[in-house]
Design a protein around this motif. Structure first.
Motif, PDB file in Angstrom:
ATOM      1  N   ASN A 151     -28.368  -9.191 -15.527  1.00  0.00           N
ATOM      2  CA  ASN A 151     -29.409 -10.210 -15.625  1.00  0.00           C
ATOM      3  C   ASN A 151     -30.382  -9.777 -16.708  1.00  0.00           C
ATOM      4  O   ASN A 151     -31.157  -8.833 -16.525  1.00  0.00           O
ATOM      5  CB  ASN A 151     -30.134 -10.377 -14.286  1.00  0.00           C
ATOM      6  N   ARG A 155     -31.080 -14.535 -18.194  1.00  0.00           N
ATOM      7  CA  ARG A 155     -29.732 -14.875 -18.675  1.00  0.00           C
ATOM      8  C   ARG A 155     -28.728 -13.996 -17.943  1.00  0.00           C
ATOM      9  O   ARG A 155     -28.872 -12.760 -17.902  1.00  0.00           O
ATOM     10  CB  ARG A 155     -29.623 -14.662 -20.184  1.00  0.00           C
ATOM     11  N   PHE A 157     -25.061 -12.428 -17.592  1.00  0.00           N
ATOM     12  CA  PHE A 157     -23.855 -12.108 -18.339  1.00  0.00           C
ATOM     13  C   PHE A 157     -22.871 -11.366 -17.440  1.00  0.00           C
ATOM     14  O   PHE A 157     -23.263 -10.560 -16.589  1.00  0.00           O
ATOM     15  CB  PHE A 157     -24.173 -11.213 -19.539  1.00  0.00           C
ATOM     16  N   GLU A 207     -21.392 -15.740 -20.595  1.00  0.00           N
ATOM     17  CA  GLU A 207     -22.663 -16.048 -19.951  1.00  0.00           C
ATOM     18  C   GLU A 207     -22.435 -17.087 -18.856  1.00  0.00           C
ATOM     19  O   GLU A 207     -21.583 -17.978 -18.994  1.00  0.00           O
ATOM     20  CB  GLU A 207     -23.671 -16.579 -20.970  1.00  0.00           C
ATOM     21  N   ASP A 268     -24.413  -9.326 -26.811  1.00  0.00           N
ATOM     22  CA  ASP A 268     -23.056  -9.851 -26.908  1.00  0.00           C
ATOM     23  C   ASP A 268     -22.350  -9.588 -28.235  1.00  0.00           C
ATOM     24  O   ASP A 268     -21.279 -10.142 -28.479  1.00  0.00           O
ATOM     25  CB  ASP A 268     -23.070 -11.364 -26.639  1.00  0.00           C
TER      26      ASP A 268
END
Length: 492
Positions: A151, A155, A157, A207, A268
Protein backbone atom coordinates in the motif's frame (compact mmCIF):
# COMPACT_ATOMS: atom_id res chain seq x y z
CA UNK A 1 13.50 -7.21 26.64
CA UNK A 2 11.81 -9.83 28.81
CA UNK A 3 14.37 -12.41 27.68
CA UNK A 4 17.06 -12.91 25.07
CA UNK A 5 16.23 -13.38 21.39
CA UNK A 6 17.97 -16.15 19.46
CA UNK A 7 18.02 -17.24 15.83
CA UNK A 8 15.73 -18.88 14.95
CA UNK A 9 13.60 -16.46 16.95
CA UNK A 10 10.35 -18.46 17.07
CA UNK A 11 9.92 -21.59 19.25
CA UNK A 12 12.25 -24.41 18.22
CA UNK A 13 9.39 -26.59 16.90
CA UNK A 14 7.96 -23.81 14.69
CA UNK A 15 8.80 -23.55 10.98
CA UNK A 16 7.54 -20.32 9.40
CA UNK A 17 9.61 -19.56 6.26
CA UNK A 18 9.08 -16.91 3.56
CA UNK A 19 8.49 -14.32 6.26
CA UNK A 20 7.00 -10.93 5.46
CA UNK A 21 7.14 -8.71 8.58
CA UNK A 22 4.66 -5.84 8.95
CA UNK A 23 3.88 -3.40 11.74
CA UNK A 24 0.20 -2.90 12.49
CA UNK A 25 -0.49 -0.81 15.58
CA UNK A 26 2.15 -1.47 18.22
CA UNK A 27 3.03 -5.01 17.11
CA UNK A 28 5.11 -6.55 14.35
CA UNK A 29 3.38 -9.47 12.59
CA UNK A 30 5.17 -12.20 10.66
CA UNK A 31 3.21 -13.61 7.71
CA UNK A 32 4.77 -16.63 6.04
CA UNK A 33 4.37 -20.15 4.77
CA UNK A 34 4.15 -23.01 7.25
CA UNK A 35 6.56 -25.93 7.00
CA UNK A 36 6.50 -28.99 9.26
CA UNK A 37 9.34 -30.28 11.38
CA UNK A 38 10.87 -33.02 9.26
CA UNK A 39 8.30 -32.36 6.51
CA UNK A 40 8.45 -34.10 3.14
CA UNK A 41 7.31 -31.21 0.91
CA UNK A 42 6.99 -27.43 1.03
CA UNK A 43 4.36 -25.52 3.01
CA UNK A 44 2.43 -28.39 4.57
CA UNK A 45 0.68 -26.34 7.26
CA UNK A 46 -2.07 -23.75 7.37
CA UNK A 47 -1.12 -20.07 7.63
CA UNK A 48 -0.10 -19.39 11.22
CA UNK A 49 0.95 -15.92 12.38
CA UNK A 50 3.31 -14.86 15.16
CA UNK A 51 3.60 -11.34 16.51
CA UNK A 52 5.70 -9.38 19.00
CA UNK A 53 5.55 -5.93 20.60
CA UNK A 54 7.62 -3.43 18.64
CA UNK A 55 9.52 -2.66 21.85
CA UNK A 56 10.33 -6.30 22.74
CA UNK A 57 11.40 -8.54 19.87
CA UNK A 58 12.06 -11.42 22.26
CA UNK A 59 8.38 -11.75 23.16
CA UNK A 60 6.82 -13.55 20.17
CA UNK A 61 3.39 -15.06 20.64
CA UNK A 62 1.38 -17.37 18.42
CA UNK A 63 -1.75 -15.69 17.06
CA UNK A 64 -3.00 -19.07 15.83
CA UNK A 65 -4.14 -20.26 12.42
CA UNK A 66 -5.47 -17.31 10.45
CA UNK A 67 -6.38 -19.17 7.25
CA UNK A 68 -6.72 -22.84 6.31
CA UNK A 69 -5.78 -24.36 2.96
CA UNK A 70 -9.17 -26.06 2.72
CA UNK A 71 -10.84 -22.62 2.61
CA UNK A 72 -9.50 -22.13 -0.92
CA UNK A 73 -11.92 -23.27 -3.66
CA UNK A 74 -9.11 -25.12 -5.47
CA UNK A 75 -8.09 -27.14 -2.40
CA UNK A 76 -9.06 -30.47 -3.99
CA UNK A 77 -6.53 -29.94 -6.77
CA UNK A 78 -3.76 -28.01 -5.00
CA UNK A 79 -3.52 -28.43 -1.24
CA UNK A 80 -0.54 -26.29 -0.24
CA UNK A 81 -0.47 -22.54 0.34
CA UNK A 82 2.78 -20.86 -0.67
CA UNK A 83 4.46 -17.65 0.47
CA UNK A 84 1.73 -15.11 1.36
CA UNK A 85 1.72 -11.42 2.16
CA UNK A 86 -0.72 -9.14 3.94
CA UNK A 87 -1.63 -5.48 3.52
CA UNK A 88 -4.09 -3.06 5.07
CA UNK A 89 -6.53 -1.80 2.48
CA UNK A 90 -7.84 1.74 2.21
CA UNK A 91 -11.00 0.56 3.95
CA UNK A 92 -9.01 -0.38 7.07
CA UNK A 93 -9.45 -4.13 6.59
CA UNK A 94 -6.57 -6.59 6.12
CA UNK A 95 -6.05 -8.56 2.93
CA UNK A 96 -4.02 -11.74 2.52
CA UNK A 97 -2.60 -12.61 -0.92
CA UNK A 98 -1.36 -16.11 -1.73
CA UNK A 99 -1.01 -18.81 -4.40
CA UNK A 100 -1.88 -22.50 -4.11
CA UNK A 101 0.39 -25.34 -5.20
CA UNK A 102 0.67 -29.09 -5.39
CA UNK A 103 3.41 -31.25 -3.91
CA UNK A 104 7.04 -30.15 -4.42
CA UNK A 105 5.94 -26.90 -6.06
CA UNK A 106 4.17 -28.49 -9.01
CA UNK A 107 1.19 -26.41 -10.07
CA UNK A 108 2.31 -23.38 -8.10
CA UNK A 109 3.22 -21.09 -10.99
CA UNK A 110 0.04 -20.40 -12.89
CA UNK A 111 -2.33 -18.76 -10.46
CA UNK A 112 -4.66 -17.25 -9.89
CA UNK A 113 -3.45 -15.03 -7.07
CA UNK A 114 -6.03 -15.55 -4.33
CA UNK A 115 -7.26 -13.12 -1.69
CA UNK A 116 -8.66 -13.51 1.83
CA UNK A 117 -9.88 -10.72 4.10
CA UNK A 118 -10.21 -10.01 7.82
CA UNK A 119 -11.05 -7.10 10.12
CA UNK A 120 -7.92 -7.76 12.22
CA UNK A 121 -4.25 -8.33 11.30
CA UNK A 122 -4.24 -11.85 12.75
CA UNK A 123 -7.92 -12.79 13.00
CA UNK A 124 -9.82 -15.43 11.08
CA UNK A 125 -9.50 -14.60 7.38
CA UNK A 126 -12.25 -15.51 4.91
CA UNK A 127 -11.83 -16.25 1.22
CA UNK A 128 -12.70 -13.17 -0.86
CA UNK A 129 -11.79 -14.09 -4.44
CA UNK A 130 -8.91 -13.86 -6.89
CA UNK A 131 -7.06 -11.05 -8.63
CA UNK A 132 -9.02 -10.48 -11.81
CA UNK A 133 -9.64 -8.29 -14.81
CA UNK A 134 -12.67 -5.95 -14.84
CA UNK A 135 -14.67 -8.56 -16.78
CA UNK A 136 -14.16 -11.04 -13.95
CA UNK A 137 -11.65 -13.35 -15.66
CA UNK A 138 -8.62 -14.34 -13.56
CA UNK A 139 -5.46 -12.31 -14.06
CA UNK A 140 -2.84 -14.90 -15.04
CA UNK A 141 -0.33 -12.89 -17.04
CA UNK A 142 3.28 -14.01 -16.56
CA UNK A 143 3.78 -16.53 -13.71
CA UNK A 144 1.51 -15.98 -10.71
CA UNK A 145 3.81 -16.87 -7.82
CA UNK A 146 4.96 -15.42 -4.47
CA UNK A 147 2.64 -12.38 -4.36
CA UNK A 148 3.68 -9.33 -2.34
CA UNK A 149 1.12 -6.71 -1.33
CA UNK A 150 2.09 -3.04 -0.97
CA UNK A 151 0.00 0.00 0.00
CA UNK A 152 1.82 3.08 -1.29
CA UNK A 153 -0.10 5.99 0.23
CA UNK A 154 -3.41 4.61 -0.98
CA UNK A 155 -2.24 2.93 -4.19
CA UNK A 156 -2.38 -0.86 -3.89
CA UNK A 157 0.25 -2.86 -5.80
CA UNK A 158 0.76 -6.60 -6.12
CA UNK A 159 4.25 -7.83 -7.07
CA UNK A 160 4.78 -11.42 -8.17
CA UNK A 161 6.62 -13.68 -10.62
CA UNK A 162 9.39 -16.20 -11.08
CA UNK A 163 12.20 -16.81 -13.53
CA UNK A 164 12.58 -20.04 -15.44
CA UNK A 165 16.27 -20.35 -16.31
CA UNK A 166 16.20 -17.00 -18.09
CA UNK A 167 15.41 -18.30 -21.57
CA UNK A 168 14.42 -15.92 -24.36
CA UNK A 169 11.22 -16.73 -26.24
CA UNK A 170 13.11 -17.39 -29.46
CA UNK A 171 15.35 -19.91 -27.67
CA UNK A 172 12.33 -21.66 -26.22
CA UNK A 173 10.68 -21.75 -29.62
CA UNK A 174 13.70 -23.58 -31.03
CA UNK A 175 13.99 -26.11 -28.19
CA UNK A 176 11.03 -28.45 -27.88
CA UNK A 177 12.18 -29.94 -24.57
CA UNK A 178 12.60 -26.57 -22.86
CA UNK A 179 9.35 -25.29 -24.31
CA UNK A 180 7.50 -28.38 -23.06
CA UNK A 181 8.94 -27.87 -19.58
CA UNK A 182 7.90 -24.20 -19.48
CA UNK A 183 4.43 -25.06 -20.80
CA UNK A 184 3.98 -27.61 -18.01
CA UNK A 185 5.45 -25.33 -15.33
CA UNK A 186 3.37 -22.28 -16.23
CA UNK A 187 0.31 -24.14 -17.60
CA UNK A 188 0.39 -22.01 -20.72
CA UNK A 189 0.17 -23.06 -24.33
CA UNK A 190 3.04 -22.64 -26.75
CA UNK A 191 1.19 -19.81 -28.44
CA UNK A 192 0.52 -18.05 -25.13
CA UNK A 193 4.19 -18.19 -24.18
CA UNK A 194 5.46 -16.97 -27.53
CA UNK A 195 2.80 -14.27 -27.68
CA UNK A 196 4.06 -12.72 -24.44
CA UNK A 197 6.24 -10.08 -26.08
CA UNK A 198 8.21 -9.19 -22.93
CA UNK A 199 8.66 -12.85 -21.83
CA UNK A 200 6.68 -14.91 -19.34
CA UNK A 201 9.62 -14.73 -16.89
CA UNK A 202 10.56 -12.01 -14.43
CA UNK A 203 9.20 -9.85 -11.60
CA UNK A 204 5.85 -8.26 -12.39
CA UNK A 205 3.58 -5.65 -10.83
CA UNK A 206 -0.07 -4.80 -11.18
CA UNK A 207 -2.09 -2.07 -9.47
CA UNK A 208 -5.45 -2.87 -7.89
CA UNK A 209 -8.68 -1.01 -7.45
CA UNK A 210 -9.91 -0.31 -3.91
CA UNK A 211 -11.90 -3.56 -4.01
CA UNK A 212 -8.47 -5.26 -3.64
CA UNK A 213 -9.34 -7.69 -6.45
CA UNK A 214 -9.72 -5.86 -9.76
CA UNK A 215 -6.61 -4.83 -11.67
CA UNK A 216 -6.02 -1.38 -13.11
CA UNK A 217 -4.58 -1.96 -16.55
CA UNK A 218 -2.20 -4.72 -17.58
CA UNK A 219 0.57 -6.16 -15.39
CA UNK A 220 4.10 -5.13 -16.38
CA UNK A 221 7.63 -6.19 -15.56
CA UNK A 222 9.37 -3.94 -13.07
CA UNK A 223 12.75 -5.14 -14.37
CA UNK A 224 12.94 -5.74 -18.13
CA UNK A 225 13.89 -9.28 -19.06
CA UNK A 226 17.61 -9.69 -19.76
CA UNK A 227 18.88 -6.77 -17.62
CA UNK A 228 22.32 -7.69 -16.24
CA UNK A 229 22.48 -7.79 -12.44
CA UNK A 230 25.94 -9.36 -12.38
CA UNK A 231 24.80 -12.88 -11.58
CA UNK A 232 22.22 -11.74 -9.02
CA UNK A 233 19.23 -11.67 -11.36
CA UNK A 234 15.71 -12.20 -10.03
CA UNK A 235 14.48 -15.72 -9.32
CA UNK A 236 11.45 -15.41 -6.98
CA UNK A 237 10.21 -13.98 -3.63
CA UNK A 238 9.16 -10.44 -4.58
CA UNK A 239 8.90 -7.94 -1.72
CA UNK A 240 8.58 -4.16 -1.82
CA UNK A 241 9.42 -1.52 0.79
CA UNK A 242 9.69 2.28 0.68
CA UNK A 243 12.74 3.80 2.36
CA UNK A 244 13.28 7.56 2.42
CA UNK A 245 11.10 8.06 -0.69
CA UNK A 246 12.99 5.34 -2.56
CA UNK A 247 11.49 1.98 -3.48
CA UNK A 248 13.44 -1.11 -2.41
CA UNK A 249 12.64 -4.30 -4.28
CA UNK A 250 13.84 -7.26 -2.17
CA UNK A 251 14.01 -10.66 -3.87
CA UNK A 252 15.67 -14.07 -4.00
CA UNK A 253 18.25 -14.18 -6.78
CA UNK A 254 19.10 -16.91 -9.26
CA UNK A 255 21.70 -18.08 -6.73
CA UNK A 256 18.67 -19.10 -4.63
CA UNK A 257 20.36 -18.69 -1.22
CA UNK A 258 20.55 -14.89 -1.03
CA UNK A 259 18.19 -11.95 -0.61
CA UNK A 260 19.18 -9.10 -2.91
CA UNK A 261 17.76 -5.64 -3.46
CA UNK A 262 17.24 -3.15 -6.27
CA UNK A 263 16.27 0.50 -5.87
CA UNK A 264 14.16 2.97 -7.87
CA UNK A 265 12.46 6.33 -7.59
CA UNK A 266 9.27 4.64 -8.79
CA UNK A 267 7.24 1.65 -7.56
CA UNK A 268 6.87 0.03 -10.98
CA UNK A 269 9.99 0.67 -13.11
CA UNK A 270 13.64 1.72 -13.41
CA UNK A 271 15.05 -0.55 -10.69
CA UNK A 272 18.84 -0.75 -10.39
CA UNK A 273 20.67 -3.55 -8.63
CA UNK A 274 22.40 -2.51 -5.40
CA UNK A 275 23.61 -5.67 -3.70
CA UNK A 276 23.05 -8.68 -1.46
CA UNK A 277 21.54 -8.26 2.00
CA UNK A 278 21.97 -11.77 3.46
CA UNK A 279 22.78 -15.32 2.32
CA UNK A 280 21.69 -18.36 4.31
CA UNK A 281 25.15 -19.80 3.74
CA UNK A 282 27.03 -16.50 4.28
CA UNK A 283 28.14 -16.78 0.64
CA UNK A 284 29.58 -13.48 -0.56
CA UNK A 285 30.78 -12.24 2.83
CA UNK A 286 34.26 -12.52 4.37
CA UNK A 287 35.58 -14.33 1.30
CA UNK A 288 33.07 -17.19 1.54
CA UNK A 289 32.12 -18.76 -1.79
CA UNK A 290 29.69 -21.41 -3.00
CA UNK A 291 32.47 -23.95 -2.56
CA UNK A 292 32.96 -23.27 1.16
CA UNK A 293 29.47 -22.11 2.17
CA UNK A 294 28.99 -22.02 5.93
CA UNK A 295 25.66 -23.89 5.98
CA UNK A 296 23.58 -26.06 3.73
CA UNK A 297 21.95 -23.47 1.48
CA UNK A 298 18.61 -23.45 -0.29
CA UNK A 299 15.54 -21.36 -0.90
CA UNK A 300 15.27 -18.02 0.85
CA UNK A 301 12.53 -15.43 1.07
CA UNK A 302 11.98 -12.41 3.29
CA UNK A 303 12.13 -8.65 3.51
CA UNK A 304 13.39 -5.63 5.42
CA UNK A 305 11.59 -3.56 8.06
CA UNK A 306 12.33 -0.72 10.45
CA UNK A 307 11.32 -1.40 14.05
CA UNK A 308 11.88 1.28 16.69
CA UNK A 309 14.50 3.02 14.57
CA UNK A 310 16.50 -0.14 13.78
CA UNK A 311 16.37 -1.86 10.39
CA UNK A 312 16.24 -5.66 10.13
CA UNK A 313 16.24 -8.26 7.40
CA UNK A 314 14.00 -11.30 7.91
CA UNK A 315 14.91 -14.52 6.08
CA UNK A 316 14.94 -18.26 6.76
CA UNK A 317 17.45 -21.07 7.29
CA UNK A 318 17.23 -24.75 6.33
CA UNK A 319 17.16 -27.77 8.67
CA UNK A 320 16.71 -31.56 8.41
CA UNK A 321 18.89 -31.75 5.26
CA UNK A 322 16.05 -30.45 3.09
CA UNK A 323 14.18 -27.42 1.76
CA UNK A 324 11.05 -28.53 3.57
CA UNK A 325 11.76 -27.55 7.21
CA UNK A 326 12.73 -23.88 7.15
CA UNK A 327 12.91 -21.58 10.18
CA UNK A 328 12.56 -17.81 10.50
CA UNK A 329 15.69 -15.79 11.29
CA UNK A 330 16.47 -12.07 11.35
CA UNK A 331 19.53 -9.83 11.44
CA UNK A 332 20.14 -6.16 12.11
CA UNK A 333 21.10 -4.19 9.01
CA UNK A 334 22.22 -0.63 8.36
CA UNK A 335 20.96 1.53 5.52
CA UNK A 336 23.81 3.95 4.77
CA UNK A 337 23.25 7.64 3.93
CA UNK A 338 23.68 6.78 0.25
CA UNK A 339 20.90 4.17 0.54
CA UNK A 340 23.09 1.09 0.32
CA UNK A 341 22.86 -1.96 2.56
CA UNK A 342 26.04 -3.87 3.39
CA UNK A 343 25.63 -7.65 3.40
CA UNK A 344 25.32 -9.01 6.94
CA UNK A 345 26.44 -12.35 8.31
CA UNK A 346 24.19 -14.92 9.92
CA UNK A 347 24.28 -14.76 13.71
CA UNK A 348 22.76 -16.49 16.71
CA UNK A 349 21.50 -13.20 18.16
CA UNK A 350 19.86 -11.26 15.31
CA UNK A 351 16.93 -9.66 17.15
CA UNK A 352 18.68 -9.50 20.51
CA UNK A 353 20.02 -5.97 20.18
CA UNK A 354 23.53 -7.23 20.85
CA UNK A 355 25.54 -10.29 21.85
CA UNK A 356 24.01 -13.04 23.97
CA UNK A 357 25.04 -13.24 27.62
CA UNK A 358 28.03 -15.55 27.98
CA UNK A 359 26.68 -17.59 30.88
CA UNK A 360 24.05 -20.26 31.28
CA UNK A 361 22.87 -22.93 28.86
CA UNK A 362 21.82 -22.49 25.23
CA UNK A 363 20.28 -24.97 22.77
CA UNK A 364 22.91 -26.12 20.28
CA UNK A 365 20.54 -25.53 17.37
CA UNK A 366 20.99 -21.72 17.58
CA UNK A 367 24.32 -22.19 15.77
CA UNK A 368 24.82 -19.57 13.06
CA UNK A 369 27.04 -21.85 10.95
CA UNK A 370 27.21 -25.63 10.61
CA UNK A 371 29.61 -26.97 7.98
CA UNK A 372 31.88 -29.85 7.11
CA UNK A 373 33.59 -27.78 4.43
CA UNK A 374 31.53 -29.33 1.64
CA UNK A 375 27.90 -28.42 2.35
CA UNK A 376 25.31 -28.92 -0.42
CA UNK A 377 22.79 -26.54 -1.93
CA UNK A 378 19.20 -27.69 -1.44
CA UNK A 379 17.23 -28.56 -4.52
CA UNK A 380 13.64 -29.50 -3.67
CA UNK A 381 14.72 -32.74 -2.00
CA UNK A 382 15.73 -34.43 1.22
CA UNK A 383 19.40 -35.36 1.08
CA UNK A 384 20.45 -38.88 1.97
CA UNK A 385 24.14 -37.96 2.15
CA UNK A 386 25.62 -37.63 5.62
CA UNK A 387 26.48 -34.09 6.71
CA UNK A 388 25.92 -32.07 9.91
CA UNK A 389 22.44 -30.61 10.28
CA UNK A 390 19.78 -29.39 12.69
CA UNK A 391 17.29 -32.20 13.25
CA UNK A 392 15.02 -33.79 15.86
CA UNK A 393 14.14 -37.14 17.41
CA UNK A 394 10.94 -38.19 19.16
CA UNK A 395 11.56 -40.19 22.35
CA UNK A 396 9.49 -41.53 25.25
CA UNK A 397 10.50 -38.43 27.19
CA UNK A 398 9.60 -35.95 24.49
CA UNK A 399 11.20 -34.42 21.42
CA UNK A 400 14.95 -33.85 21.28
CA UNK A 401 16.33 -31.17 18.98
CA UNK A 402 20.02 -31.19 18.23
CA UNK A 403 22.79 -30.95 15.66
CA UNK A 404 23.31 -34.42 14.24
CA UNK A 405 25.75 -36.23 11.94
CA UNK A 406 28.71 -34.25 13.26
CA UNK A 407 31.62 -35.93 11.54
CA UNK A 408 35.36 -35.41 11.42
CA UNK A 409 36.18 -31.83 10.43
CA UNK A 410 32.77 -30.34 11.26
CA UNK A 411 32.82 -26.67 12.28
CA UNK A 412 29.96 -25.21 14.34
CA UNK A 413 29.84 -21.46 15.03
CA UNK A 414 27.89 -19.29 17.48
CA UNK A 415 27.91 -15.51 16.96
CA UNK A 416 28.11 -13.74 19.37
CA UNK A 417 28.50 -14.01 23.16
CA UNK A 418 29.53 -11.38 25.70
CA UNK A 419 31.81 -13.03 28.27
CA UNK A 420 32.82 -11.89 31.72
CA UNK A 421 34.77 -14.20 34.01
CA UNK A 422 34.19 -17.30 31.87
CA UNK A 423 35.86 -20.32 33.47
CA UNK A 424 34.19 -23.42 32.03
CA UNK A 425 32.41 -24.60 28.88
CA UNK A 426 30.11 -27.62 28.93
CA UNK A 427 28.76 -29.47 25.89
CA UNK A 428 25.87 -31.93 26.07
CA UNK A 429 26.89 -34.62 23.59
CA UNK A 430 26.19 -38.20 22.62
CA UNK A 431 27.72 -40.54 20.06
CA UNK A 432 31.26 -39.74 19.09
CA UNK A 433 34.51 -40.86 19.82
CA UNK A 434 36.56 -37.77 19.31
CA UNK A 435 36.95 -34.25 20.62
CA UNK A 436 35.70 -30.69 20.20
CA UNK A 437 38.37 -28.01 19.94
CA UNK A 438 36.93 -24.69 21.15
CA UNK A 439 38.21 -21.32 19.93
CA UNK A 440 37.05 -17.71 19.67
CA UNK A 441 38.40 -17.10 16.16
CA UNK A 442 38.72 -19.25 13.08
CA UNK A 443 42.50 -19.11 13.00
CA UNK A 444 43.25 -18.36 16.65
CA UNK A 445 44.65 -20.56 19.38
CA UNK A 446 42.21 -23.05 20.98
CA UNK A 447 40.87 -22.04 24.39
CA UNK A 448 40.12 -25.62 25.39
CA UNK A 449 39.54 -29.15 24.11
CA UNK A 450 36.57 -31.25 25.20
CA UNK A 451 37.05 -34.99 24.83
CA UNK A 452 34.01 -36.99 23.65
CA UNK A 453 33.95 -40.69 24.56
CA UNK A 454 31.68 -42.98 22.58
CA UNK A 455 28.36 -43.05 24.41
CA UNK A 456 24.70 -43.76 23.60
CA UNK A 457 23.35 -41.38 26.26
CA UNK A 458 23.56 -37.59 26.57
CA UNK A 459 26.64 -36.54 28.52
CA UNK A 460 27.60 -33.14 29.92
CA UNK A 461 31.29 -32.85 29.04
CA UNK A 462 33.31 -29.91 30.37
CA UNK A 463 36.66 -28.20 30.18
CA UNK A 464 38.17 -25.26 32.02
CA UNK A 465 38.81 -22.19 29.91
CA UNK A 466 40.37 -18.76 30.34
CA UNK A 467 39.63 -15.98 27.87
CA UNK A 468 39.65 -12.23 28.21
CA UNK A 469 36.34 -10.55 28.94
CA UNK A 470 34.68 -9.27 25.79
CA UNK A 471 32.42 -10.17 22.87
CA UNK A 472 33.47 -13.19 20.83
CA UNK A 473 32.16 -15.87 18.51
CA UNK A 474 32.51 -19.46 19.69
CA UNK A 475 33.79 -22.07 17.24
CA UNK A 476 33.57 -25.80 17.85
CA UNK A 477 35.66 -27.99 15.55
CA UNK A 478 35.09 -31.71 15.84
CA UNK A 479 37.72 -34.35 15.21
CA UNK A 480 36.92 -38.00 15.57
CA UNK A 481 36.29 -41.42 14.08
CA UNK A 482 32.63 -41.57 15.11
CA UNK A 483 29.78 -39.16 14.49
CA UNK A 484 28.60 -37.01 17.39
CA UNK A 485 25.37 -35.21 18.28
CA UNK A 486 25.26 -31.87 20.12
CA UNK A 487 22.24 -30.82 22.18
CA UNK A 488 23.41 -27.92 24.35
CA UNK A 489 26.29 -25.54 25.01
CA UNK A 490 26.71 -23.95 28.44
CA UNK A 491 29.02 -21.33 29.97
CA UNK A 492 30.01 -21.02 33.66
Amino acid sequence: MKKQAFNPFLPADVYIPDGEPHIFGDRVYLYGSHDFEGGWTFCMGDYTVYSAPVDDLSDWRCEGVIYRAEQDPDYQNRKYMYAPDAVQGNDGRYYLYYCMSGEFGYGGYYGPICVAVCDEPAGKYEYLGYVRYPDGTPMKKYACFDPCAFNDDGRIFIYYGTQYQGEENDVLAADDAKMADVMKRYDKSRDEILATADNVNGPAVVELEDDMLTVKGEPRHIIPYGVDFGGHEFFEASSMRRVNEKYYFVYSSQKNHELCYAVSDYPDRDFEFRGTIVSNGDVGINGITDENRMNMTGTTHGSIIEINGQWYVFYHRLTHKSDYSRQACAERITIAPDGTIKQVEMTSCGLNGGALIGRGAYPAIIASSITNGNMPHGSNKIFEDSFPNVTHRNTENGTERFIGEIGDGTLIAYKYFSFSGLSRITLTVKGGAGSFVVSTSLDGEPVCTIEVPACDEWNGLSAEVRIRDGIYPVYLRYTGSGQAELKEIAFD
